[in-house]
Design an enzyme around this catalytic site. Sequence first.
Site, short mmCIF file in Angstrom:
data_model
loop_
_atom_site.label_atom_id
_atom_site.label_comp_id
_atom_site.label_asym_id
_atom_site.label_seq_id
_atom_site.Cartn_x
_atom_site.Cartn_y
_atom_site.Cartn_z
CD GLU A 29 2.97 -3.25 -3.75
OE1 GLU A 29 1.95 -2.58 -3.48
OE2 GLU A 29 3.15 -3.76 -4.87
CG HIS A 80 -12.57 13.34 18.26
ND1 HIS A 80 -12.96 14.02 19.39
CD2 HIS A 80 -12.05 14.27 17.42
CE1 HIS A 80 -12.71 15.32 19.23
NE2 HIS A 80 -12.15 15.50 18.04
CE LYS A 103 -0.24 -7.96 -9.55
NZ LYS A 103 0.34 -6.94 -10.41
O1 PA5 Z 1 3.12 -1.30 -7.03
C1 PA5 Z 1 2.79 -2.30 -7.59
O2 PA5 Z 1 3.51 -2.89 -8.40
C2 PA5 Z 1 1.41 -2.91 -7.39
O3 PA5 Z 1 0.73 -2.37 -6.33
C3 PA5 Z 1 0.59 -2.70 -8.63
O4 PA5 Z 1 0.29 -1.32 -8.76
C4 PA5 Z 1 -0.71 -3.51 -8.60
O5 PA5 Z 1 -0.45 -4.85 -8.30
C5 PA5 Z 1 -1.41 -3.41 -9.94
O6 PA5 Z 1 -0.53 -3.79 -10.96
P1 PA5 Z 1 -0.74 -3.36 -12.44
O7 PA5 Z 1 -0.74 -1.87 -12.50
O8 PA5 Z 1 0.41 -3.97 -13.17
O9 PA5 Z 1 -2.06 -3.92 -12.88
#
Ligand code: PA5
Length: 458
Positions: free
Chosen positions: A292, A313, A427
């Site tokens: 990410e 394995h 989202k």
């Molecule tokens: O790293 C990130 O921003 C995302 O993976 C968030 O952790 C994930 O979308 C969840 O978001 P939030 O913690 O705002 O609910």
Amino acid sequence: MQFLAPRRGFARMLEMHFGNMLEEVIGDKGLSLVEIEGIREKTAIAHSQIHERKWDELAFIDLVNQDTAEIKELADSIVKNSDLFLLLGIGGSAMGPRAILEALQPMHNFRNHPKIFIYDNIDPRTLDAIIEIIDPHRTTVNVVSKSGNTAETVASFMIFWEHMNKALGSEAARRFIITTNPEGGILRQIVRENNLMSLPIHPSIVGRYSVLSPAGLLLSEIAEINSDELLLGAKDILTKCSNAELWENPAYLFSVLLYLMCVKEKRTVNVMMPYADGLKSLSEWFCQLWAESLGKLGLGITPYPAVGTTDQHSQLQLWMEGPEDKVVIFIRIDDYGSNIRIPKVFETIEEFSLLSGQCLNDLIGAAAKSTELALSNASKPNMTITMPSLDAYHVGQLFMFFQICTTFMGFLFGVNPFNQPWIEAGKNNTFGLLGKRGFQKQKEDIARMAKGNICWKL
Ligand code: PA5
């Protein structure tokens, strides 16, 4: 390279073994010192971004100095009045806490109290099962969301809010703790309006960098994992990973080696392979961080979680003879805190007697070394991180080490390691599909896609 402990004379630090990335060890598929030295200019720029704190999101670094008193006090009262601690969150808000729990309290629910469950995936079947099992009078719900707006987390919060309220009436509110941004988001609004208990995630800290914030530390204290040790490990390694000199900074070197393998040798897949069941979730947490944070503008490296010896394995064949696109990163543990010896039974059978008297600790270590050797002999680049022991102090080191590596790697690639435009787009599409005001365009796009969809009935 040893990550020397700067503060505690006796604490042993992680070690990083990177010889198997170099030309002089694995031949022409390895990197030359000239290549490594050749990106000094880039590394200096990347270092200055971190050192001069050019990004607010680097606030995750300051978590090592946080005061954990409030978290501990809250955890104490939860342990006293709960049989189940239910964490609702997704992405970084679930993967970090899960990595802590599984690394440091394996089999927690079979042995300890209260039981802990992390509900992240809004699978209705899982939710049905939880609702069926829980006793609202003895359950604490911890809603974790940095933004405070994520649809999955908000939806599961709504369901449990109603469920708990039906069972407990006005008492229900005291069974919720919201861990979120102190300044914005729907959940913060709910906290204010309903006077709920809450813990803050610093506004500038991004979800996947929040593992050492209250998002991870409340669960940690509830599971009797010493959060101060996690933070101390993170702090100790941070000192070592702040050095401007590439050869003195293991995080920078780790990233530079993988970066060069990616851009020069087209090794665009990084396998993360700890030799410990407990680190499987940490490997998944790393994969989220790597994917990410770096996957932007056509750049990035595909992370691939694995676990040893299991994947010897299963996946090893592909790594040995499949496409030449991988670097394998091993994590080896020196001391598993357990020394089970294989008993002397069936000694007349040679294959059995060979194993008799050996410790599993040694056996798993030998398996790791032999895989490393097999890869190196076949000129497949790999690196090994060794952990002196699997405890909170060293897991804290791993978390901070990988967060610095990821940040630095982002700057080497020239991408922003802290944003996630396509996660946000996902989202927003969900909001569009649900008919939220202001998300009409997303709704139309999805309708258009549905029209163009080609489907075979199987
Ligand atoms: O790293 C990130 O921003 C995302 O993976 C968030 O952790 C994930 O979308 C969840 O978001 P939030 O913690 O705002 O609910």
